[in-house]
Write a protein that holds these residues in place. Structure first.
Motif, PDB file in Angstrom:
ATOM      1  N   ASN A   1       0.825  -1.213   0.110  1.00  0.00           N
ATOM      2  CA  ASN A   1      -0.107  -0.145   0.071  1.00  0.00           C
ATOM      3  C   ASN A   1       0.853   1.397   0.105  1.00  0.00           C
ATOM      4  O   ASN A   1       0.608   2.187  -0.922  1.00  0.00           O
TER       5      ASN A   1
ATOM      6  N   ALA B   1       1.111   4.127  -2.933  1.00  0.00           N
ATOM      7  CA  ALA B   1       0.718   5.502  -2.662  1.00  0.00           C
ATOM      8  C   ALA B   1       2.174   6.212  -2.739  1.00  0.00           C
ATOM      9  O   ALA B   1       1.844   7.464  -3.242  1.00  0.00           O
TER      10      ALA B   1
ATOM     11  N   SER C   1      -3.943   3.375  -0.491  1.00  0.00           N
ATOM     12  CA  SER C   1      -4.020   4.123  -1.789  1.00  0.00           C
ATOM     13  C   SER C   1      -5.576   3.599  -2.541  1.00  0.00           C
ATOM     14  O   SER C   1      -5.672   2.343  -2.474  1.00  0.00           O
ATOM     15  N   PRO C   2      -6.531   4.397  -3.126  1.00  0.00           N
ATOM     16  CA  PRO C   2      -6.037   5.815  -3.627  1.00  0.00           C
ATOM     17  C   PRO C   2      -6.963   6.821  -2.503  1.00  0.00           C
ATOM     18  O   PRO C   2      -6.537   7.876  -2.571  1.00  0.00           O
TER      19      PRO C   2
ATOM     20  N   ILE D   1      -4.331   9.525  -1.129  1.00  0.00           N
ATOM     21  CA  ILE D   1      -3.949  10.499  -2.172  1.00  0.00           C
ATOM     22  C   ILE D   1      -5.142  11.422  -1.972  1.00  0.00           C
ATOM     23  O   ILE D   1      -4.687  12.748  -2.110  1.00  0.00           O
TER      24      ILE D   1
END
Length: 353
Positions: free
Chosen positions: A113, A117, A275-276, A279
């Motif tokens: 992960n 990211a 992620s996502p 973000i």
């Protein structure tokens, strides 16, 4: 000057030093109590403009005070019965998810992960450092740390209750406290002192309301975005109520509070969602911090305390260094008070010389 009795002079000087040391030790011993009193008085001055506003709406003084106190107690009760259970449940779920998170560290899930990211981050170096740190941990140290955290939480809850009780008392008797202080000032200087004191009191009140408004905006927007908007676009965020509460509490701290809270929230989303979602959350808080810095903060705080930006930064840093979070909270209105005194007392006096 001729010294007639050196022994008497030395004795009096030594006694003066002992008295000064005793006063210093007393202040240090009472530091926690003085902090509670200062925080409660700070909040009471923040609530006083609301009482004054209600008085302008034809409320009697006692009715305005009761209305404000009922509102404070209502908010506090609503926080306990509405928000705290949700946060407690999410904290419990987060604690229960911790073993799975630890397992994910070793089976590569968290690493995957983080690498997805943040591809530029040296994940392997961080994991190697974490393994070395974990190997050197002492179980006794961990137990002592957990116990210290528990004591700190209990102390914080007790302090919050004490501050709330003192705030209620100060709000109800603020005019009497002011009148008592004003009586200590010589009559020839009393009118000027009252004028300055009322200006300082108003500046503190406006600052408290302004900072609370910024924190409320951040908390509410965070809850709406993390709970409703992001999931609607397929970006689920776990423990959104807890994260919104962190955003609210962080924004109560001037200057660095919003930034620190945003970093903590983003890291928690990275750990629990990956992620996502992380973000999107990171981008949201970057945008919000710009909105707060260039739109919300100038519009709200410039009306609250009119002091130069450089002085705001210096005051917050100095207050945080001396008294921690409480110092950072009260530093800006204290700086505004000093600026009022300088502008209305020192500068006119210098002009007359």
């Amino acid at each position: 000057m001729k010294i007639l009795n050196p022994f008497r002079l030395g004795l009096l000087g030594g006694l003066g030093v002992l008295v000064a040391v005793g006063i210093g030790q007393t202040v240090i011993s009472l530091a926690t109590i003085l902090t509670y009193v200062g925080a409660a008085l700070f909040l009471a001055l923040g609530l006083d403009p609301v009482v004054t506003w209600l008085e302008t709406k034809k409320f009697p003084r006692w009715t305005a005070i009761l209305t404000v106190l009922a509102g404070v107690l209502g908010v506090f009760t609503g926080l306990i019965f509405a928000i705290v259970p949700v946060i407690a449940e999410q904290v419990r779920n987060a604690v229960q998810a911790t073993p799975r998170l630890v397992t994910a560290f070793f089976d590569g899930t968290v690493r995957e992960n983080v690498e997805t990211a943040l591809p530029w981050l040296g994940v392997q170096d961080l994991l190697d450092g974490f393994n070395e740190w974990a190997a050197d941990l002492d179980v006794t140290t961990i137990g002592g740390g957990v116990f210290a955290v528990g004591i700190g939480i209990a102390t914080g809850i007790t302090g919050a209750i004490i501050v709330l009780i003192l705030t209620i008392y100060f709000v109800s008797s603020l005019n009497g406290i002011k009148s008592g202080i004003y009586q200590l000032v010589p009559a020839t200087k009393r009118a000027k002192f009252i004028d300055l004191a009322e200006q300082v009191s108003a500046a503190v009140g406006r600052y408290v309301i302004g900072q609370g408004s910024l924190a409320l905006v951040n908390g509410v927007l965070s809850f709406i975005v993390l709970t409703l908007i992001f999931p609607a676009f397929g970006l689920p965020v776990k423990y959104s109520a807890l994260l919104a509460f962190i955003a609210f509490m962080g924004s109560l701290i001037p200057l660095v509070g919003t930034l620190s809270g945003s970093i903590v929230i983003t890291l928690l989303v990275l750990l629990f969602n990956g992620s996502p979602s992380v973000i999107a959350v990171g981008i949201y808080y970057l945008v919000y911090m710009q909105l707060e810095a260039y739109v919300l903060n100038p519009r709200i705080m410039n009306k609250a305390v009119k002091i130069p930006g450089a002085l705001v930064v210096i005051a917050a840093l100095a207050g945080g260094t001396l008294l921690g979070i409480l110092g950072a909270l009260i530093a800006i209105p204290v700086a505004a008070a000093i600026l009022i005194v300088v502008q209305q007392v020192i500068i006119p006096r210098q002009a007359d010389l």
